[in-house]
Design a protein around this motif. Structure first.
Motif, PDB file in Angstrom:
ATOM      1  N   GLU A 499      -2.705  92.479  74.495  1.00  0.00           N
ATOM      2  CA  GLU A 499      -2.919  92.517  73.041  1.00  0.00           C
ATOM      3  C   GLU A 499      -2.074  91.495  72.297  1.00  0.00           C
ATOM      4  O   GLU A 499      -2.525  90.881  71.343  1.00  0.00           O
ATOM      5  N   LEU A 500      -0.828  91.354  72.733  1.00  0.00           N
ATOM      6  CA  LEU A 500       0.123  90.589  71.923  1.00  0.00           C
ATOM      7  C   LEU A 500       0.708  89.378  72.642  1.00  0.00           C
ATOM      8  O   LEU A 500       1.459  88.606  72.030  1.00  0.00           O
ATOM      9  N   GLN A 501       0.392  89.235  73.925  1.00  0.00           N
ATOM     10  CA  GLN A 501       0.958  88.125  74.706  1.00  0.00           C
ATOM     11  C   GLN A 501       2.490  88.181  74.723  1.00  0.00           C
ATOM     12  O   GLN A 501       3.174  87.164  74.640  1.00  0.00           O
ATOM     13  N   ILE A 502       3.010  89.396  74.815  1.00  0.00           N
ATOM     14  CA  ILE A 502       4.451  89.604  74.856  1.00  0.00           C
ATOM     15  C   ILE A 502       4.779  90.466  76.069  1.00  0.00           C
ATOM     16  O   ILE A 502       4.206  91.540  76.240  1.00  0.00           O
ATOM     17  N   GLY A 503       5.678  90.003  76.909  1.00  0.00           N
ATOM     18  CA  GLY A 503       6.162  90.823  78.008  1.00  0.00           C
ATOM     19  C   GLY A 503       7.290  91.717  77.503  1.00  0.00           C
ATOM     20  O   GLY A 503       8.114  91.281  76.699  1.00  0.00           O
ATOM     21  N   VAL A 504       7.293  92.985  77.920  1.00  0.00           N
ATOM     22  CA  VAL A 504       8.344  93.892  77.462  1.00  0.00           C
ATOM     23  C   VAL A 504       9.042  94.545  78.648  1.00  0.00           C
ATOM     24  O   VAL A 504       8.485  94.614  79.747  1.00  0.00           O
ATOM     25  N   ARG A 505      10.252  94.998  78.386  1.00  0.00           N
ATOM     26  CA  ARG A 505      10.977  95.805  79.363  1.00  0.00           C
ATOM     27  C   ARG A 505      10.833  97.250  78.908  1.00  0.00           C
ATOM     28  O   ARG A 505      11.355  97.619  77.864  1.00  0.00           O
ATOM     29  N   LEU A 506      10.102  98.023  79.689  1.00  0.00           N
ATOM     30  CA  LEU A 506       9.727  99.370  79.255  1.00  0.00           C
ATOM     31  C   LEU A 506      10.499 100.416  80.051  1.00  0.00           C
ATOM     32  O   LEU A 506      10.441 100.439  81.282  1.00  0.00           O
ATOM     33  N   HIS A 507      11.205 101.272  79.342  1.00  0.00           N
ATOM     34  CA  HIS A 507      12.014 102.309  79.978  1.00  0.00           C
ATOM     35  C   HIS A 507      11.595 103.680  79.474  1.00  0.00           C
ATOM     36  O   HIS A 507      11.390 103.867  78.271  1.00  0.00           O
ATOM     37  N   LEU A 508      11.496 104.625  80.407  1.00  0.00           N
ATOM     38  CA  LEU A 508      11.278 106.012  80.022  1.00  0.00           C
ATOM     39  C   LEU A 508      12.619 106.648  79.701  1.00  0.00           C
ATOM     40  O   LEU A 508      13.601 106.430  80.420  1.00  0.00           O
ATOM     41  N   VAL A 509      12.663 107.409  78.647  1.00  0.00           N
ATOM     42  CA  VAL A 509      13.852 108.202  78.338  1.00  0.00           C
ATOM     43  C   VAL A 509      13.439 109.664  78.226  1.00  0.00           C
ATOM     44  O   VAL A 509      12.249 109.969  78.106  1.00  0.00           O
ATOM     45  N   GLN A 510      14.413 110.541  78.280  1.00  0.00           N
ATOM     46  CA  GLN A 510      14.110 111.968  78.252  1.00  0.00           C
ATOM     47  C   GLN A 510      13.418 112.352  76.947  1.00  0.00           C
ATOM     48  O   GLN A 510      13.706 111.758  75.901  1.00  0.00           O
ATOM     49  N   PRO A 511      12.564 113.389  77.001  1.00  0.00           N
ATOM     50  CA  PRO A 511      11.974 113.882  75.747  1.00  0.00           C
ATOM     51  C   PRO A 511      13.078 114.235  74.750  1.00  0.00           C
ATOM     52  O   PRO A 511      14.052 114.903  75.094  1.00  0.00           O
TER      53      PRO A 511
END
Lengths: 547, 74
Positions: A499-511
């Motif tokens: 969608e945006l041509q941007i690479g991201v660093r994606l992290h899950l955090v606790q609810p």
């Protein structure tokens, strides 16, 4: 004789008096290293020939052609024909076709041109939109009928052209600029940097954004200087091509975003340094994203053996809304360092802060608080600019009009002034700047939140400065729907990239890990601070889930 | 395979948020962006039997470490 703002600008750029017709005007370098050079006389003849065939209109002409050479020629041809033009981003191998089509549709809907000059007819006709402007093939004169009943947008009478800022859809804005504003800009900035006819510009910046558009085309042509242009995609793949072009053509001036200095320092091998001569460079401006001393130092150190002078680095604060530059500073690596930073207000990054320069003649830069009150030296606030070369306004963006009012432009940038030097420290609004491209964090969060297994509205995107690349990287924190969920993180990253041509660093955090503000919204800044402090803490305290 | 994965991890740097395995999509996810592609190619060319250029890498044929290994294998 055509009497229009566009033709007035053309006559200023390619005046056939006072400049030798056989001087090189522009050289285009192709991916295979081949070159094509136009003398001023040749360029003028070529452009006038194209102009004769372009259909007349009072509306905007969009130029969507594959190569920089065709963009350059057709833009000038429009000016010569008295037509107001805008150069659009053509597709490239970096851009995902669906995303590109959507972006193009949005841009065309916003600027509503009278017609599009394009060698990408199938791309234009393939976009999903109820209305489409007419299409003209390069060097042709027949208009393929428009689709639907779209009405071309009316431009201000004084407008000579439309240029774009850099950004994703929604941020990228077209601004209408008068011939007078461009001439005033080129005069003020050209004088400040001592630009002369003997200068040689070498650049890889695209013509569809303000920095490349002004410095790669208008500035050299107006002064009768030689400009040497590489395609930005070719440069990314082989950054040494820029340095070879400087060496071969005796380049004297260049403009790059901060990341590009770090990128070239890192990506050019010892072998590629052989035979390079960068001693001709007298000015390297650092524009379009926050400047770091580390990036400039890396470049200066890496290329010192080629004769590059450290004094070549120059500060420059520029934006499409002010036509281009509002500041300049020579030798910014020694003359523009503030070791102390601001006396009040947040400083992202580290000291010393590098000055973007002093105001150009006729320009006033004020630092103001939320109420519009002027702030004293050293205090961070929003930068407001008054200049004799402000844009006329946004094209098709009435909600943006407030930023450009009463001779002032409210930049949305944060910064401070000290001893006449301007220091830019960040953005007032949550806009992320990644390798010179602006992106809204909420656009990233909305895409990530839509991923199955992630909680809707429970994501925060923010920038973390990457020392390796000397630009911001985007980190996204997202909460899962429940403890047993296994969200498709790679799918979310793929969606953001598409969608945006941007690479991201994606992290899950606790609810429940993300911090909400008092208004109940996710606080990006507070969550980013919590994340930063958690990165040096044990995993159990950091709250990363699952690991 | 591990050599290729190590190269990718090194090029991408720390803090990615996901682990990289043989089938992790790299280009289509932006894990390897356009600025990192040149470094990836240079590093792969040091360990591979075949030399790659920028034009050799696309989402269709070079999106994962496994596909990259195929590309540089004799």
């Amino acid at each position: 004789m055509i009497d229009s703002p566009a033709r007035e600008l053309f006559d200023a750029l390619l005046d056939d008096r006072g400049h030798d017709g056989d001087r090189p005007a522009v050289t285009f370098i192709s991916a295979d290293g081949g070159e094509r050079t136009y003398t001023r006389e040749h360029l003028r003849a070529e452009v006038l020939g194209i102009a004769e065939r372009l259909p007349r209109t009072d509306g905007l002409v969009s130029i969507l052609v594959r190569t920089q050479e065709e963009q350059f020629l057709h833009y000038l041809a429009c000016l010569a024909g008295g037509l107001r033009a805008a150069v659009l981003t053509p597709p490239n191998r970096k851009l995902e076709p669906t995303y590109y089509g959507r972006t193009l549709a949005a841009v065309l809907a916003t600027i509503a041109p009278a017609y599009v000059v394009t060698d990408l007819q199938e791309v234009v006709e393939g976009i999903d939109a109820p209305t489409l402007p007419g299409i003209v093939a390069p060097r042709a004169n027949a208009v393929t009928p428009a689709r639907g009943a779209g009405v071309p947008r009316t431009l201000p009478d004084e407008a000579a052209f439309v240029q774009f800022s850099s950004g994703t859809t929604g941020i990228k804005k077209g601004v209408a600029v008068s011939a007078g504003a461009m001439r005033a800009q080129l005069s003020a900035y050209g004088e400040a940097i001592g630009f002369v006819r003997e200068d040689v510009v070498v650049g890889w910046l695209p013509l569809y954004h303000d920095m490349g558009f002004v410095t790669g085309l208008h500035l050299p042509l107006l002064n009768g200087a030689h400009t040497v242009l590489l395609d930005p995609i070719d440069w990314v793949g082989a950054p040494s091509t820029y340095l070879r072009a400087v060496s071969r053509h005796g380049g004297t001036v260049g403009w790059h975003p901060n990341f590009a200095y770090a990128f070239m320092a890192k990506r050019v091998s010892d072998q590629q340094l052989d035979g390079l001569d960068l001693s001709t460079i007298r000015l390297l401006a650092n524009c379009s994203e926050p400047v770091t001393l580390a990036a400039q130092t890396a470049f200066a150190d890496r290329f010192a053996p080629t004769g590059l002078r450290r004094s070549a680095f120059a500060g420059c604060y520029a934006m499409a809304e002010t036509t281009f530059a509002v500041t300049h500073l020579s030798d910014s690596m020694t003359a523009g360092l503030d070791s102390d930073g601001p006396t009040s207000g947040e400083l992202r990054g580290r000291t010393p802060v590098v000055s973007v320069g002093r105001s150009l003649p006729g320009v006033t830069i004020a630092v103001r608080d939320e109420r519009g009150a002027d702030l004293p030296d050293g205090v961070v606030g929003e930068l407001h600019v008054r200049a004799p070369f402000l844009a006329l306004g946004y094209v098709g963006e009435p909600e943006q009009a407030g930023a450009l009012q009463h001779d002032w432009y409210r930049t949305g940038d944060l910064g401070y002034v000290k001893r006449g030097h301007v220091f830019v420290t960040g953005r007032k609004k949550d806009v992320l700047i990644v390798a010179g491209t602006n992106v809204y964090p909420e656009d990233i969060e909305n895409i990530v939140s839509a991923t199955p297994g992630l909680r809707d509205g429970r994501a925060a995107a923010f920038a973390v400065f990457d020392e390796r690349t000397q630009t911001d990287a985007v980190t996204v924190l997202a909460e899962p729907q429940d403890a047993g969920a296994e969200p498709d993180l790679l799918g979310a990253m793929r969606a953001v990239q598409a969608e945006l041509q941007i690479g991201v660093r994606l992290h899950l955090v606790q609810p429940g890990w993300l911090i909400k503000s008092s208004s109940g919204k996710i606080s990006r800044s507070a969550s980013a601070q919590k994340w930063a402090s958690s990165q040096s803490a044990p995993v159990s305290e950091a709250g990363t889930w699952p690991r | 395979m591990q050599d290729v994965i190590d190269v990718v991890r090194d090029v991408v740097g720390p803090g990615l948020g996901v682990d990289i395995g043989p089938d992790t999509p790299l280009l289509s996810t932006g894990i390897v962006d356009s600025l990192a592609v040149a470094e990836l190619i240079e590093r792969l060319n040091r360990v591979g039997a075949r030399q790659l250029g920028v034009e050799d890498l696309g989402v269709d044929n070079a999106d994962t470490p496994a596909q990259l290994l195929d590309l540089i294998s004799p």
